[in-house]
Design an enzyme around this catalytic site. Structure first.
Site, mmCIF file in Angstrom:
data_model
loop_
_atom_site.group_PDB
_atom_site.id
_atom_site.type_symbol
_atom_site.label_atom_id
_atom_site.label_comp_id
_atom_site.label_asym_id
_atom_site.label_seq_id
_atom_site.Cartn_x
_atom_site.Cartn_y
_atom_site.Cartn_z
ATOM 1 C CB ALA A 172 -53.921 91.758 -85.380
ATOM 2 C CB VAL A 174 -52.847 85.132 -87.195
ATOM 3 C CG1 VAL A 174 -52.257 84.542 -88.481
ATOM 4 C CG2 VAL A 174 -52.011 86.321 -86.732
ATOM 5 C CE LYS A 188 -49.909 91.320 -86.635
ATOM 6 N NZ LYS A 188 -48.487 91.693 -86.431
ATOM 7 C CG ASP A 320 -42.043 91.848 -79.050
ATOM 8 O OD1 ASP A 320 -41.523 91.612 -77.942
ATOM 9 O OD2 ASP A 320 -43.269 91.737 -79.261
#
Length: 561
Positions: A172, A174, A188, A320
């Protein structure tokens, strides 16, 4: 005597042929020329076959390299190890080139593998250079996704939308925007073709892993593409990401350092996520920290505390934590705050596992080899349990010091590790529960970040220990408290005493870490005896009994008048 001619094994030859023919057939069979979008699908199909061909070529070249280079070398010889390292490096560079050429999910897969630390270090160090950055799509493409998800009049809900993205990655990009209320937000937006590409690429990766497993049964890494596929699949559901974000925000609602952007649900769908905008810099941007006058060690300590609380107390972990997902904002009580972004991937730990992992960390901190081995058996590590200390604390299971290994211990460990083969690592990783593997990955990313900030490893050790102690005791008392939600005063009093007991136990472990193997004086021995007494009482008694014993012993230790 002339060398024997190299005859490539029939199994390998068949596998390479199978790789090429099956991959091409599998993906060309999926086209649907009757579809109104047939042209786009055919273009995507051709693009997919080209990506698959690169992957097949890379794997085939790697198989040939390993077979040819290691042929005839005694498996446990120094020459075998030296040649293996050279082949590992060449192969890692091939896979790096593959990821950079195919981009998208191949980059994410390379990052995923590097962070798992399950392959030889040549792979992890080489693939760790991958950057998840792509050229942004034109705003016309993004605008269509916004219209499809938020309605044709979506622009009327915003005062402005910056058509230039503030960030673009493989899934994606942003955009910064301002709502009619004046609230700054980050939008996003998922690429429209990304889900189809994910299925395409993950099928390829799984297919290649099955072929490698067939060629080399001793390398049990078929779980890797499955874990990766599950991870990236969850990243494509922005509604789930929003839920994860809200749950994490609730967990840290009383934390003054951590900030998690609010979600605007009326502007959020599976492909579009609208959240509060925060300005900041990557946590490892040392120039920025110097500019705002913030000590990197304080920032690193806050980062470790944040994830230690997730692991040991909440049992709900952001999956993450690379520097791009953790920003430092100059606003905050202590001159800064941590902004936690990208809540797509979370791991909820099994409660029994969380409890055991708290115990494991206490055992590691206390150098309790017997308990470490016992817990390693519970996790399924078997004979590899003795390596748990070296994985997490950088010391051997026989070491008396928590601050590091002596020269003799380093030599002993180096010699011992030489006897281990890649198959051992493969077997170890396959036997461990998924929760353990998830923590390994997160911890590796955190250590990589704090290493750049030049922070002592002792800070991580002590912080993890502190939260492990609290997390284990929280499990013991919360069940009782939750049965009496109306007794707010009772709850508050017990919470205070729980913190008191946690602190006592933590200081017991802290003292052991700091004094290590120093020979005790009579006074030090007396303190140790009291600490040991309290420690065992904490493990076996109820809260009120512990309090009475603690006060009594503290009174007995008062200076003589």
């Amino acid at each position: 005597m002339p060398p024997k001619p190299f005859n490539f094994p029939a199994k390998r030859t068949a596998a390479i042929f199978l790789l090429t023919t099956t991959a091409a057939a599998a993906f060309t069979a999926n086209s649907d020329e009757s579809s109104p979008l047939a042209a786009d699908k055919i273009r995507a199909q051709i693009h997919g076959i080209a990506r698959t061909a690169r992957a097949v070529s890379t794997v085939a070249s790697t198989v040939v390299d390993y077979e040819f280079s290691l042929r005839g070398l005694p498996k446990y010889s120094d020459q075998y190890r030296k040649t293996s390292s050279q082949v590992h490096l060449r192969s890692a560079e091939r896979f790096l080139k593959l990821c950079e050429s195919n981009k998208g999910f191949y980059v994410k897969a390379g990052q995923f593998i590097a962070s798992q630390k399950v392959l030889p270090r040549e792979y992890s160090s080489t693939l760790s250079s991958l950057q998840d950055q792509v050229a942004p799509l034109p705003f016309k493409v993004i605008e269509k996704v916004l219209k499809d998800n938020l309605g044709p009049d979506f622009s009327e809900k915003f005062l402005s939308i910056d058509e230039r993205p503030i960030g673009a990655a493989s899934i994606a990009q942003v955009h910064h925007a301002v709502l009619k209320s004046g609230q700054e937000v980050a939008i996003k937006v998922q690429y429209p073709w990304i889900e189809q590409q994910m299925h395409f690429d993950t099928r390829t990766m799984y297919f290649l892993s099955k072929v490698i497993a067939w060629l080399y049964p001793q390398y049990r890494f078929e779980w890797l593409p499955l874990t990766f596929a599950k991870s990236v699949s969850s990243e494509l559901d922005f509604v789930q990401e929003a839920r994860n974000s809200e749950r994490a925000a609730k967990n840290f609602r009383n934390n003054k350092i951590v900030r998690i952007p609010n979600v605007f649900w009326e502007l959020t769908t599976r492909q579009v996520l609208t959240m509060e905008f925060y300005a900041g810099h990557k946590i490892d941007d040392l120039d920025f920290l110097s500019e705002i006058g913030v000590d990197p060690e304080k920032v690193a300590k806050s980062l470790i505390e944040l994830f230690a609380e997730m692991i040991f107390v909440h049992g709900y972990i952001h999956g993450d934590p690379h520097p791009g997902n953790i920003l430092v904002s100059p606003e905050g009580r202590n001159g800064f705050s941590l902004v936690l972004l990208d809540h797509a991937v979370y791991r909820e730990l099994d409660e029994e596992f969380r409890k055991d992992f708290c115990q494991l960390w206490e055992a590691l901190a206390l150098k309790d080899s017997k308990k470490t081995m016992w817990l390693g058996e519970r996790f399924g590590a078997g004979k590899y349990s003795r390596y748990l200390p070296i994985i997490f604390t950088g010391t051997t299971i026989e070491s008396k010091y928590s601050s590091g290994m002596s020269i003799k211990e380093k030599e002993t460990m180096k010699h011992e590790l030489k006897s281990l083969m890649f198959e051992d690592l493969s077997l170890f990783m396959e036997s461990m529960p998924p929760d353990f593997i998830a923590i390994l990955r997160v911890d590796a990313l955190l250590r990589s970040t704090i290493r750049k900030m030049d922070v002592s490893r002792l800070i991580r050790l002590l912080t993890y220990t502190k939260f492990a102690v609290y997390g284990r005791l929280r499990l013991k008392f919360d069940g009782e408290l939750c049965k009496m939600p109306e007794m707010n005063v009772y709850f508050a009093v017990k919470a205070v005493f729980l913190n008191f007991i946690s602190t006592l136990k933590y200081f017991h472990i802290l003292t052991k870490i700091l004094i290590g193997a120093i020979e005790s004086t009579p006074w030090q021995q007396k303190v140790k005896n009291v600490q040991n007494y309290l420690y065992h009482k904490i493990g076996s008694s109820d809260l009120w009994s512990i309090l009475v014993h603690s006060v009594f012993l503290l009174f007995c230790m008062r200076p003589a008048s």
